[in-house]
Design a protein around this motif. Structure first.
Motif, mmCIF file in Angstrom:
data_model
loop_
_atom_site.group_PDB
_atom_site.id
_atom_site.type_symbol
_atom_site.label_atom_id
_atom_site.label_comp_id
_atom_site.label_asym_id
_atom_site.label_seq_id
_atom_site.Cartn_x
_atom_site.Cartn_y
_atom_site.Cartn_z
ATOM 1 N N PRO A 173 3.313 8.362 -6.417
ATOM 2 C CA PRO A 173 3.580 9.730 -5.941
ATOM 3 C C PRO A 173 2.344 10.617 -5.919
ATOM 4 N N ASN A 174 1.309 10.279 -6.712
ATOM 5 C CA ASN A 174 0.109 11.128 -6.768
ATOM 6 C C ASN A 174 -0.882 10.833 -5.653
ATOM 7 N N THR A 175 -0.528 9.972 -4.715
ATOM 8 C CA THR A 175 -1.448 9.617 -3.636
ATOM 9 C C THR A 175 -1.471 10.704 -2.567
ATOM 10 N N PRO A 176 -2.637 11.257 -2.233
ATOM 11 C CA PRO A 176 -2.720 12.258 -1.154
ATOM 12 C C PRO A 176 -2.242 11.668 0.173
ATOM 13 N N ALA A 177 -1.554 12.455 0.952
ATOM 14 C CA ALA A 177 -1.004 11.970 2.217
ATOM 15 C C ALA A 177 -2.080 11.402 3.123
ATOM 16 N N GLY A 178 -3.256 12.025 3.133
ATOM 17 C CA GLY A 178 -4.335 11.581 4.008
ATOM 18 C C GLY A 178 -4.946 10.253 3.619
ATOM 19 N N ALA A 179 -4.648 9.758 2.411
ATOM 20 C CA ALA A 179 -5.212 8.487 1.966
ATOM 21 C C ALA A 179 -4.380 7.297 2.417
ATOM 22 N N VAL A 180 -3.165 7.533 2.856
ATOM 23 C CA VAL A 180 -2.256 6.430 3.187
ATOM 24 C C VAL A 180 -2.755 5.631 4.386
ATOM 25 N N ALA A 181 -3.079 6.301 5.483
ATOM 26 C CA ALA A 181 -3.472 5.598 6.713
ATOM 27 C C ALA A 181 -4.704 4.714 6.517
ATOM 28 N N PRO A 182 -5.770 5.163 5.830
ATOM 29 C CA PRO A 182 -6.921 4.276 5.624
ATOM 30 C C PRO A 182 -6.568 3.012 4.835
ATOM 31 N N VAL A 183 -5.673 3.146 3.847
ATOM 32 C CA VAL A 183 -5.276 1.971 3.074
ATOM 33 C C VAL A 183 -4.450 1.025 3.945
ATOM 34 N N VAL A 184 -3.565 1.585 4.744
ATOM 35 C CA VAL A 184 -2.769 0.752 5.660
ATOM 36 C C VAL A 184 -3.690 -0.023 6.599
ATOM 37 N N ARG A 185 -4.729 0.639 7.118
ATOM 38 C CA ARG A 185 -5.675 -0.045 8.012
ATOM 39 C C ARG A 185 -6.398 -1.173 7.287
ATOM 40 N N ALA A 186 -6.721 -0.948 6.014
ATOM 41 C CA ALA A 186 -7.396 -1.996 5.245
ATOM 42 C C ALA A 186 -6.494 -3.223 5.094
ATOM 43 N N PHE A 187 -5.211 -3.002 4.810
ATOM 44 C CA PHE A 187 -4.281 -4.126 4.727
ATOM 45 C C PHE A 187 -4.177 -4.844 6.073
ATOM 46 N N GLN A 188 -4.183 -4.085 7.153
ATOM 47 C CA GLN A 188 -4.104 -4.696 8.481
ATOM 48 C C GLN A 188 -5.308 -5.588 8.758
ATOM 49 N N ARG A 189 -6.482 -5.180 8.277
ATOM 50 C CA ARG A 189 -7.689 -5.980 8.498
ATOM 51 C C ARG A 189 -7.651 -7.277 7.690
ATOM 52 N N TRP A 190 -7.115 -7.217 6.478
ATOM 53 C CA TRP A 190 -6.946 -8.441 5.702
ATOM 54 C C TRP A 190 -5.851 -9.312 6.326
ATOM 55 N N ASP A 191 -4.822 -8.676 6.851
ATOM 56 C CA ASP A 191 -3.732 -9.390 7.534
ATOM 57 C C ASP A 191 -4.294 -10.221 8.688
ATOM 58 N N ALA A 192 -5.173 -9.627 9.487
ATOM 59 C CA ALA A 192 -5.729 -10.305 10.658
ATOM 60 C C ALA A 192 -6.675 -11.446 10.287
ATOM 61 N N ALA A 193 -7.232 -11.399 9.075
ATOM 62 C CA ALA A 193 -8.251 -12.380 8.690
ATOM 63 C C ALA A 193 -7.730 -13.484 7.771
ATOM 64 N N THR A 194 -6.471 -13.410 7.352
ATOM 65 C CA THR A 194 -5.936 -14.353 6.377
ATOM 66 C C THR A 194 -4.586 -14.901 6.820
ATOM 67 N N HIS A 195 -4.020 -15.763 5.994
ATOM 68 C CA HIS A 195 -2.676 -16.283 6.250
ATOM 69 C C HIS A 195 -1.598 -15.343 5.721
ATOM 70 N N PHE A 196 -2.018 -14.240 5.098
ATOM 71 C CA PHE A 196 -1.061 -13.264 4.559
ATOM 72 C C PHE A 196 -0.589 -12.294 5.640
ATOM 73 N N THR A 197 0.611 -11.774 5.456
ATOM 74 C CA THR A 197 1.076 -10.604 6.192
ATOM 75 C C THR A 197 1.456 -9.550 5.159
ATOM 76 N N PHE A 198 1.260 -8.283 5.539
ATOM 77 C CA PHE A 198 1.521 -7.182 4.617
ATOM 78 C C PHE A 198 2.392 -6.136 5.308
ATOM 79 N N SER A 199 3.238 -5.497 4.542
ATOM 80 C CA SER A 199 4.019 -4.384 5.079
ATOM 81 C C SER A 199 4.241 -3.362 3.977
ATOM 82 N N GLN A 200 4.370 -2.105 4.377
ATOM 83 C CA GLN A 200 4.604 -1.042 3.410
ATOM 84 C C GLN A 200 6.060 -1.041 2.991
ATOM 85 N N ALA A 201 6.300 -1.046 1.700
ATOM 86 C CA ALA A 201 7.669 -1.053 1.182
ATOM 87 C C ALA A 201 8.350 0.276 1.485
ATOM 88 N N PRO A 202 9.627 0.267 1.808
ATOM 89 C CA PRO A 202 10.348 1.523 2.036
ATOM 90 C C PRO A 202 10.283 2.419 0.809
#
Length: 311
Positions: A173-202
């Motif tokens: 809950p203490n995560t600033p709203a503006g920090a979410v998108a950069p972290v999501v992009r980082a997961f997407q970059r690891w997703d594209a480079a590995t056998h893993f897939t990532f998604s944000q939990a509801p």
């Protein structure tokens, strides 16, 4: 019109991150010396010296795994530049491709004072930064080319089970709203480079990995040190915790005197997946990061994750 729209988005992002910056300005530690700055006063020190602040250098090297006396006592962590400390400095220098003299020369001091990841370089005595990864031989126009990878893993090669190729992530809950998108992009970059897939939990659902912003002692055994020291840390699989130091000045993209959220996320997600630190400066898993810079995944990082999971 498009330029104006992009500028508006950038300004909104900075506003959304402003609670971190404001809290940082109001923190008394802002007026103090940056955590690693004391090392500058030790430039030129070598074995045999007895100099104020050497005990702090010993604590620094202990924090990142380079120094461990058989019995950690106050008497050991004094201001004597002894043989054990000299050996630790030489190991540090070898890890960062510095001539291993054991003396705190200018390049060693400059390297030690750079902001960095809080995860140790040597864990339980295992100096992974001096271990080479796979060796490859490639033929080219100039003849035989020899390349060596320098990725590393946590001791025991900790990793996610083979059945866990889809992982979820969430935010404290203490995560600033503006920090979410950069972290999501980082997961997407690891997703594209590995056998893993990532998604944000509801919202309200548990996640495999949780990202948050914390200050000083925040209950995980690895306290932050205020502005200008360790930037973030994460734990090996399958712990799933990734923490930013909320006292740092964070940015989206390369901004002078600030640290790019996405770049740091790429590094810490590597730890969450099981990668240790790399001695390749261009690799995202290299431990040090200066302000105003961005980095992406490097061939060394991708080779490392594929080797760890045998894919």
């Amino acid at each position: 019109m498009a330029t104006s729209h992009l500028l508006s988005i950038f300004i909104l992002a900075l506003i959304s991150l402003s609670p971190i910056g404001q809290a940082k300005r109001n923190t008394p530690s802002e007026q103090k010396q940056a955590p690693f700055e004391f090392i500058k006063t030790l430039q030129g020190c070598h074995k045999g010296n007895k100099t104020k602040e050497i005990h702090n250098l010993k604590n620094y090297l202990h924090q990142f795994g380079y120094l461990q006396y058989p019995n950690r006592t106050h008497a050991n962590y004094n201001d004597d530049f002894d043989e054990t400390l000299e050996s630790a400095v030489k190991t540090y220098q070898r890890n960062y491709h510095i001539n291993p003299t054991g003396t705190l020369d200018a390049i060693t001091v400059s390297t030690m004072t750079t902001t960095r990841c809080g995860v140790a370089d040597i864990i339980n005595g295992d100096n992974t930064m001096q271990k080479s990864g796979t060796k490859k031989h490639e033929s080219g126009s100039s003849g035989h080319i020899h390349t060596v990878s320098h990725y590393s893993f946590f001791p025991g090669n900790l990793r996610w089970p083979p059945s866990r190729t889809h992982l979820t992530f969430g935010f404290s809950p203490n995560t600033p709203a503006g920090a979410v998108a950069p972290v999501v992009r980082a997961f997407q970059r690891w997703d594209a480079a590995t056998h893993f897939t990532f998604s944000q939990a509801p919202s309200g659902r548990s996640a495999d990995m949780v990202i948050g912003f914390h200050r000083r002692n925040h209950g995980d055994g690895a306290p932050f040190d205020g502005p200008g020291g360790t930037l973030a840390h994460a734990f090996a699989p399958t712990n799933g915790r990734f923490h930013y130091d909320a006292d740092e000045r964070w940015s989206i993209g390369p901004v002078p005197n600030a640290f790019d959220l996405e770049t740091v996320a790429l590094h810490e997600i590597g730890h969450l997946l099981g990668l240790g630190h790399s001695s390749v400066e261009a690799a995202i898993m290299y431990p040090r990061l200066s302000s105003g810079r961005t980095k992406g995944l490097n061939a060394d990082d991708i080779q490392g994750i594929r080797a760890l999971y045998n894919v």
